[in-house]
Design an enzyme around this catalytic site. Structure first.
Site, PDB file in Angstrom:
ATOM      1  N   ASP A  84       0.814  -1.213   0.000  1.00 34.49           N
ATOM      2  CA  ASP A  84       0.000   0.000   0.000  1.00 34.49           C
ATOM      3  C   ASP A  84       0.853   1.270   0.000  1.00 34.49           C
ATOM      4  O   ASP A  84       2.062   1.233   0.244  1.00 34.49           O
ATOM      5  CB  ASP A  84      -0.913   0.010   1.233  1.00 34.49           C
ATOM      6  CG  ASP A  84      -2.117  -0.908   1.088  1.00 34.49           C
ATOM      7  OD1 ASP A  84      -2.361  -1.379  -0.035  1.00 34.49           O
ATOM      8  OD2 ASP A  84      -2.805  -1.137   2.094  1.00 34.49           O
ATOM      9  N   LYS A 118      -3.651   3.504  -2.393  1.00 37.96           N
ATOM     10  CA  LYS A 118      -4.879   4.272  -2.533  1.00 37.96           C
ATOM     11  C   LYS A 118      -4.737   5.595  -1.803  1.00 37.96           C
ATOM     12  O   LYS A 118      -4.075   5.696  -0.776  1.00 37.96           O
ATOM     13  CB  LYS A 118      -6.073   3.509  -1.947  1.00 37.96           C
ATOM     14  CG  LYS A 118      -6.362   2.175  -2.612  1.00 37.96           C
ATOM     15  CD  LYS A 118      -7.512   1.474  -1.914  1.00 37.96           C
ATOM     16  CE  LYS A 118      -7.798   0.121  -2.534  1.00 37.96           C
ATOM     17  NZ  LYS A 118      -8.881  -0.593  -1.823  1.00 37.96           N
ATOM     18  N   MET A 167      -8.060   8.899   9.732  1.00 38.12           N
ATOM     19  CA  MET A 167      -8.596   9.401   8.460  1.00 38.12           C
ATOM     20  C   MET A 167      -9.619  10.515   8.669  1.00 38.12           C
ATOM     21  O   MET A 167     -10.681  10.535   8.043  1.00 38.12           O
ATOM     22  CB  MET A 167      -9.212   8.244   7.656  1.00 38.12           C
ATOM     23  CG  MET A 167      -8.225   7.146   7.314  1.00 38.12           C
ATOM     24  SD  MET A 167      -8.983   5.679   6.565  1.00 38.12           S
ATOM     25  CE  MET A 167      -9.706   4.893   8.021  1.00 38.12           C
TER      26      MET A 167
END
Length: 254
Positions: free
Chosen positions: A35, A57, A171
Site C-alpha cells: 500500500d 490508494k 482518516m
C-alpha cells in the site's frame, strides 16, 4: 501446489517497529502487494527477486480497485507463490484486511496473519502521550473519520463524547470540523486538548496541538494532509513539547 497469502502489518512507518514474524513473512514472499502508506525502507526489506505490486490508494484516487487487489492475491497464490499483502499499521484496524482475508479464504487459499503496531500506538510511542492513564482516561476508542464514497459521517457522538476516555480518529482530516461539533454537541468540552500527528514514527513526522473548539481552524491553517491521526482527550495534557524537535511542529493553537 498453491501458495499462501501473508497478511502483514507494516506498522506506522519505522521498520524497527515491525514484528519479527512480519519481517520473516516479508522476506519469504515471492510477491509483495503493498500500500501507499508502507515506507520505502520496509518495502526494501523484501527479497531482491520478489515481484513488487503497488496498489496504493488515496482519497478519490485508487490505482487498483479493491476487487482487483483481491483477485491478484488469489491469482498469485494459485500460481504456487507466497504472497505478502503488506499494509501500513495493523491490517485489521481500518485496513480492510478482514475483507481481503475473507475473499482469499473463500477461494481456497490459506491466509497467515502478522499483526502490526497501529498508528495510534505508534503515535503514542513517539510523542509520549499515553492512550490510557490513571485518573485521566480509563479506556480508548478508535474511530474512522471517513466514510466510503464520502457518505454521511453517522457516528455515535454520544458514546464518543466521553470525557473519561481517549478518542483516536483515523482518516479524519477532511471531517475534523464535523467531528468536533458532534462531540461538543454531546457535551465534550471545547477546551478538551487535541493532538494531530502526521506520519508518526517516520522522518516526515509532524505534530499539532490544539483544542476541540479550535482544531478545525488550526488544521486548515496547518495544511494538514492524510495520513493524519487525531488524539482527543485529557491524556494530551501530558505531552511535553520540550522533548521533540521544534521543526516538527506544524502548528500550535495560541
Amino acid at each position: 501446489m498453491t501458495g499462501k497469502v501473508y497478511l502483514i502489518g507494516a506498522g506506522p512507518g519505522d521498520p524497527e517497529l515491525m514484528t519479527m514474524k512480519a519481517i520473516r513473512m516479508l522476506k519469504d514472499a515471492d510477491v509483495v502487494v503493498y500500500d501507499r502508506l508502507v515506507s520505502d525502507d520496509i518495502v526494501a526489506m523484501a527479497k531482491p527477486d520478489a515481484q513488487m505490486i503497488f496498489v496504493g490508494k488515496a482519497a478519490k484516487c485508487h490505482t487498483v480497485s479493491q476487487e482487483r487487489i483481491n483477485e491478484i492475491l488469489v491469482e498469485k497464490a494459485r500460481a504456487g507463490l507466497n504472497v505478502a499483502r503488506l499494509k501500513g499499521g495493523d491490517p485489521l484496524i481500518f485496513g480492510r484486511g478482514s475483507e481481503e482475508a475473507g475473499y482469499v479464504v473463500s477461494q481456497g487459499v490459506e491466509v497467515e496473519y502478522a499483526p502490526g503496531i497501529t498508528a495510534a500506538q505508534g503515535a503514542a510511542s513517539v510523542t509520549g502521550v499515553p492512550l490510557t492513564h490513571r485518573g485521566l482516561a480509563t479506556g480508548v476508542q478508535y474511530v474512522t473519520g471517513h466514510r466510503q464514497a464520502d457518505d454521511v459521517l453517522d457516528l455515535d457522538w454520544k458514546c464518543l463524547a466521553n470525557p473519561d476516555t481517549t478518542l483516536v480518529v483515523y482518516m479524519g482530516v477532511a471531517n475534523i470540523g464535523q467531528i468536533a461539533v458532534g462531540l461538543m454537541t454531546e457535551g465534550l468540552a471545547g477546551s478538551t486538548p487535541v493532538m494531530a500527528i502526521s506520519r508518526a514514527s517516520t522522518p516526515d513526522e509532524a505534530r499539532m496541538l490544539s483544542t476541540l473548539d479550535h482544531v478545525a481552524k488550526d488544521a486548515r491553517r496547518a495544511g494538514l494532509k492524510p495520513p493524519t491521526l487525531f488524539i482527543i482527550g485529557k491524556v494530551v495534557s501530558l505531552y511535553d513539547a520540550g522533548q521533540f524537535d521544534p521543526a516538527q511542529a506544524i502548528a500550535a493553537h495560541a
